[in-house]
Design an enzyme around this catalytic site. Structure first.
Site, PDB file in Angstrom:
ATOM      1  N   ARG A  33       0.728  -1.292   0.043  1.00  0.00           N
ATOM      2  CA  ARG A  33      -0.106  -0.063   0.072  1.00  0.00           C
ATOM      3  C   ARG A  33       0.854   1.151   0.036  1.00  0.00           C
ATOM      4  O   ARG A  33       0.531   2.256  -0.707  1.00  0.00           O
ATOM      5  CB  ARG A  33      -0.856  -0.042   1.144  1.00  0.00           C
ATOM      6  CG  ARG A  33      -1.900   1.150   1.411  1.00  0.00           C
ATOM      7  CD  ARG A  33      -2.865   0.896   2.796  1.00  0.00           C
ATOM      8  NE  ARG A  33      -2.088   0.817   3.685  1.00  0.00           N
ATOM      9  CZ  ARG A  33      -1.465   1.721   4.580  1.00  0.00           C
ATOM     10  NH1 ARG A  33      -1.702   3.030   4.299  1.00  0.00           N
ATOM     11  NH2 ARG A  33      -0.765   1.388   5.568  1.00  0.00           N
ATOM     12  N   LYS A  39      -6.842 -14.644   8.734  1.00  0.00           N
ATOM     13  CA  LYS A  39      -7.605 -15.771   9.581  1.00  0.00           C
ATOM     14  C   LYS A  39      -8.668 -14.964  10.414  1.00  0.00           C
ATOM     15  O   LYS A  39      -8.327 -14.177  11.199  1.00  0.00           O
ATOM     16  CB  LYS A  39      -6.604 -16.269  10.643  1.00  0.00           C
ATOM     17  CG  LYS A  39      -5.770 -17.332   9.838  1.00  0.00           C
ATOM     18  CD  LYS A  39      -4.397 -17.879  10.955  1.00  0.00           C
ATOM     19  CE  LYS A  39      -3.671 -18.661  10.115  1.00  0.00           C
ATOM     20  NZ  LYS A  39      -2.566 -19.294  10.841  1.00  0.00           N
ATOM     21  N   GLY A  88      -2.365 -23.273   9.667  1.00  0.00           N
ATOM     22  CA  GLY A  88      -1.375 -23.861  10.508  1.00  0.00           C
ATOM     23  C   GLY A  88      -0.512 -22.594  11.191  1.00  0.00           C
ATOM     24  O   GLY A  88      -0.793 -21.516  11.238  1.00  0.00           O
ATOM     25  N   ALA A 116       5.488 -15.628  11.739  1.00  0.00           N
ATOM     26  CA  ALA A 116       6.245 -15.080  10.446  1.00  0.00           C
ATOM     27  C   ALA A 116       7.590 -14.820  10.621  1.00  0.00           C
ATOM     28  O   ALA A 116       8.677 -15.280   9.784  1.00  0.00           O
ATOM     29  CB  ALA A 116       5.693 -13.701  10.119  1.00  0.00           C
ATOM     30  N   LYS A 137      -8.364 -19.551  17.179  1.00  0.00           N
ATOM     31  CA  LYS A 137      -7.104 -19.678  18.017  1.00  0.00           C
ATOM     32  C   LYS A 137      -6.569 -18.437  18.381  1.00  0.00           C
ATOM     33  O   LYS A 137      -5.923 -18.093  19.577  1.00  0.00           O
ATOM     34  CB  LYS A 137      -5.942 -20.382  17.346  1.00  0.00           C
ATOM     35  CG  LYS A 137      -5.436 -19.915  16.175  1.00  0.00           C
ATOM     36  CD  LYS A 137      -4.537 -18.715  15.814  1.00  0.00           C
ATOM     37  CE  LYS A 137      -4.157 -18.308  14.451  1.00  0.00           C
ATOM     38  NZ  LYS A 137      -3.205 -17.405  14.330  1.00  0.00           N
ATOM     39  N   ASP A 178      -1.537 -24.621  15.154  1.00  0.00           N
ATOM     40  CA  ASP A 178      -1.679 -23.318  15.146  1.00  0.00           C
ATOM     41  C   ASP A 178      -1.986 -22.698  16.842  1.00  0.00           C
ATOM     42  O   ASP A 178      -1.488 -21.780  17.118  1.00  0.00           O
ATOM     43  CB  ASP A 178      -2.883 -22.645  14.090  1.00  0.00           C
ATOM     44  CG  ASP A 178      -2.662 -21.142  13.651  1.00  0.00           C
ATOM     45  OD1 ASP A 178      -1.635 -20.643  14.317  1.00  0.00           O
ATOM     46  OD2 ASP A 178      -3.617 -21.053  12.962  1.00  0.00           O
TER      47      ASP A 178
END
Length: 353
Positions: A51, A125, A155, A159, A210, A263
């Protein structure tokens, strides 16, 4: 179905499989950049859309993204632009790497630029506020494609660890198994092992829920509680996630795999998890606003998702006490200590999923 390992080049059905050689990643945050690095390390030509022009210029010119992955060198076959039309000029696959609650608006702006028959991959997510749709449902609606053609990545995906080359695995879920395998082959590296499954519902709900459970684990840590408390929250959080998933058509075995317990453990236990860190600050007595300021103005996904997941569960008639508790803390201002005591004081019953 549960996760199914299928190595690069495998095609059990014998049918034609789309080839993924060029990929566009829309979004330049930490996970989007890391996933782009995985694809580039796997030999794909990758273009990222950022962006902010200065972020795109840094990725393209210096092969770094210091704002999100400091100290990580990005591959030479990974470039970037802030021009969405240029980024979407003919890739075999398009990866959507924007937060769940902004996916609809962003994809609406990109819809007319998407190449025909490109494979769409969702990294988001969450469950959308208001509509209570999963991310593949949002993508299907806005992009005008079948929901079961969208590949969902699930999963344990912290990062920074994956970007550093630490061994990890993930799950690529899609109703069209050949599409999932095509993306699997495009993302197979020496440090990242992708699996596939066809349970999109379970994989997406596991990834969304999660984050909420991680908030509760962070709050527990902030209150000074230890491993027993966190393990209890993880286990019972997984149980209520599985209850919701099964009610909505998921395979219960999905919650025992990477998308589920994998996860959940990573997000609930690691200090790299934004949701856990956010919750820890709440447990220490900070307000939502103070915790948000401390993490650079970003709201943890679980803060938003606890509202939509709670509404989804109520509509399905599923009891999710931890999610209800997080909703009360984050959106009604309830005291975490009081809410925790109420969780412990619930009616006694046998353990069951």
């Amino acid at each position: 179905m549960p996760e199914r390992p299928s190595g690069p080049g495998a095609d059990a059905s014998g049918s034609a499989r789309p080839a993924v050689r060029t990929v566009t990643v829309l979004g330049a945050g930490s996970w989007g950049t890391t996933f782009a690095k995985i694809l580039a390390d796997a030999g794909r030509d990758v273009t990222m859309w950022a962006r902010r022009p200065e972020v795109a210029a840094e990725i393209a010119g210096q092969h770094t993204n210091s704002a999100y992955l400091p100290g990580v060198t990005l591959p030479g076959n990974l470039t970037a632009t802030s021009d969405a039309a240029a980024a979407l000029d003919g890739p075999d696959a398009v990866v959507l790497a924007v937060p769940s609650q902004s996916l609809r608006d962003n994809l609406g702006r990109w819809r007319e630029l998407l190449p025909a028959d490109t494979i769409l991959v969702s990294l988001a997510k969450g469950v959308e506020l208001g509509t209570l749709k999963r991310m593949s449902q949002v993508v299907g609606e806005i992009a005008g494609v079948a929901e079961d053609s969208v590949v969902v990545v699930a999963g344990p995906n912290l990062a920074k660890e994956i970007a550093a080359g630490q061994p990890a695995a993930g799950v690529f879920a899609c109703g069209d198994h050949e599409r999932a395998v095509a993306v699997q082959e495009a993302a197979f590296t020496s440090y990242f092992r992708p699996y596939t499954n066809t349970d999109v519902v379970g994989s997406e709900l596991a990834g969304a829920c999660k984050n909420v459970v991680a908030l509760s684990c962070g709050i527990a840590a902030g209150l000074g509680f230890g491993a027993n408390t966190v393990a209890t929250l993880i286990t019972r959080g997984l149980a209520e996630t599985a209850r919701l998933g099964v009610k909505l058509g998921a395979d219960p075995m999905t919650f025992a795999g990477l998308a589920g317990v994998g996860d959940m453990v990573a997000t609930c236990a690691s200090p790299l998890s934004r949701n856990r860190t956010f919750g820890e600050r709440i447990g220490r007595g900070e307000t939502i606003e103070q915790a948000q300021e401390a993490v650079g103005g970003q709201v943890a996904e679980g803060v938003m998702s606890c509202r939509s997941i709670r509404d989804l569960a109520h509509g399905a008639g599923v009891d999710m006490p931890i999610t209800d508790a997080m909703y009360r803390v984050c959106h009604e201002g309830s005291d975490p200590v009081t809410v925790g005591a109420e969780l412990l004081g619930r009616e006694q019953k046998p353990e069951r999923m």
